[in-house]
Design an enzyme around this catalytic site. Structure first.
Site, PDB file in Angstrom:
ATOM      1  CG  ASP A  85       1.073   2.603 -10.597  1.00 15.87           C
ATOM      2  OD1 ASP A  85       1.922   3.186  -9.886  1.00 15.87           O
ATOM      3  OD2 ASP A  85       0.616   1.491 -10.307  1.00 15.87           O
ATOM      4  CB  ILE A  86       2.026   7.834  -8.441  1.00  9.73           C
ATOM      5  CG1 ILE A  86       1.977   6.824  -7.293  1.00  9.73           C
ATOM      6  CG2 ILE A  86       0.761   8.672  -8.495  1.00  9.73           C
ATOM      7  CD1 ILE A  86       2.021   7.480  -5.926  1.00  9.73           C
TER       8      ILE A  86
ATOM      9  CG  ASN B 266      -0.438  -7.716  -7.790  1.00 11.86           C
ATOM     10  OD1 ASN B 266      -0.051  -8.724  -8.390  1.00 11.86           O
ATOM     11  ND2 ASN B 266       0.092  -6.518  -8.002  1.00 11.86           N
TER      12      ASN B 266
ATOM     13  N   GLY C  91       2.408  -8.739  -3.475  1.00  6.35           N
ATOM     14  CA  GLY C  91       2.895  -7.381  -3.308  1.00  6.35           C
ATOM     15  C   GLY C  91       1.789  -6.338  -3.357  1.00  6.35           C
TER      16      GLY C  91
ATOM     17  CG  HIS D  83      -5.362  -1.819  -7.541  1.00 10.30           C
ATOM     18  ND1 HIS D  83      -5.554  -2.181  -6.227  1.00 10.30           N
ATOM     19  CD2 HIS D  83      -4.023  -1.921  -7.755  1.00 10.30           C
ATOM     20  CE1 HIS D  83      -4.384  -2.472  -5.665  1.00 10.30           C
ATOM     21  NE2 HIS D  83      -3.436  -2.329  -6.570  1.00 10.30           N
ATOM     22  CG  LEU D  84      -7.376  -5.050 -14.447  1.00  8.86           C
ATOM     23  CD1 LEU D  84      -8.622  -5.877 -14.769  1.00  8.86           C
ATOM     24  CD2 LEU D  84      -6.996  -4.223 -15.663  1.00  8.86           C
ATOM     25  CG  HIS D  85      -1.468  -3.078 -11.767  1.00  9.98           C
ATOM     26  ND1 HIS D  85      -0.728  -2.013 -11.300  1.00  9.98           N
ATOM     27  CD2 HIS D  85      -1.789  -3.808 -10.674  1.00  9.98           C
ATOM     28  CE1 HIS D  85      -0.613  -2.094  -9.981  1.00  9.98           C
ATOM     29  NE2 HIS D  85      -1.239  -3.187  -9.577  1.00  9.98           N
TER      30      HIS D  85
END
Lengths: 115, 115
Positions: B31-32, B88, B94, B101-103
């Site tokens: 993640d940037i 999310n 948010g 996408h999975l964080h």
């Protein structure tokens, strides 16, 4: 099923819960310590300990947990407002029950970072 | 692939990223705007918009995303210390990029509630 696993016992009904969904592979019930107006837990009936114990043989089951999470969130009226799904693993995450579970939280604005 | 989707373009390499895993079904990159010492994003190559757009035909792909999340977390040295995975959906969460996408967040103690 693992002896003395509280989530295995919830899945069988031996321990009561506020169940909102059940099928042959998983159950969904309300978290007893909710962190949002809607806070559900999606768990497999099979006793998978957690993220560090996933097996490629379980791909369809794991995918099913995500699909069901989306379905129960929609049933709770969260599809448009939004929600967050969370899986914890290990001490840094605060995971308490060593049986894979996916949290679904919604009904309020969630903040960032996610804890 | 969806035109103008930044994550589709990251998956193809058209937009550069710090990639840590790629296979025929998904890619994983940093993640940037990291929210933890390790903060990765696991995305399908296929343009699935999000949790409200999951299809039972994608069960294996969705399961694969979770298995890969566990694998890259282990590769990052997080299997014992622990980590949190987050997906999310919608405005209350948010969510910023409409490509599933999975964080994966780890390397620090995560707090509760998860945002």
């Amino acid at each position: 099923m693992a002896a003395d696993c509280i989530f295995c016992k919830i899945a069988t009904g031996e321990i009561p819960s506020e169940m909102v969904h059940e099928d042959e592979r998983c159950v969904v019930f309300r978290d007893i310590n909710p962190q949002a107006p809607t806070h559900l837990l999606v768990i497999p009936r099979a006793h998978i300990v957690g993220m560090a114990h996933l097996d490629a043989a379980d791909l369809e089951l794991l995918g099913h947990l995500l699909v069901v999470a989306g379905e129960v969130a929609e049933a709770e009226g969260l599809a448009e407002s939004g929600y967050r799904t969370v899986i914890n693993w290990g001490p840094d995450s605060g995971m308490e029950v060593p049986h894979l579970h996916l949290h679904v939280l919604g009904g309020r604005r969630m903040t960032w970072p996610p804890g």
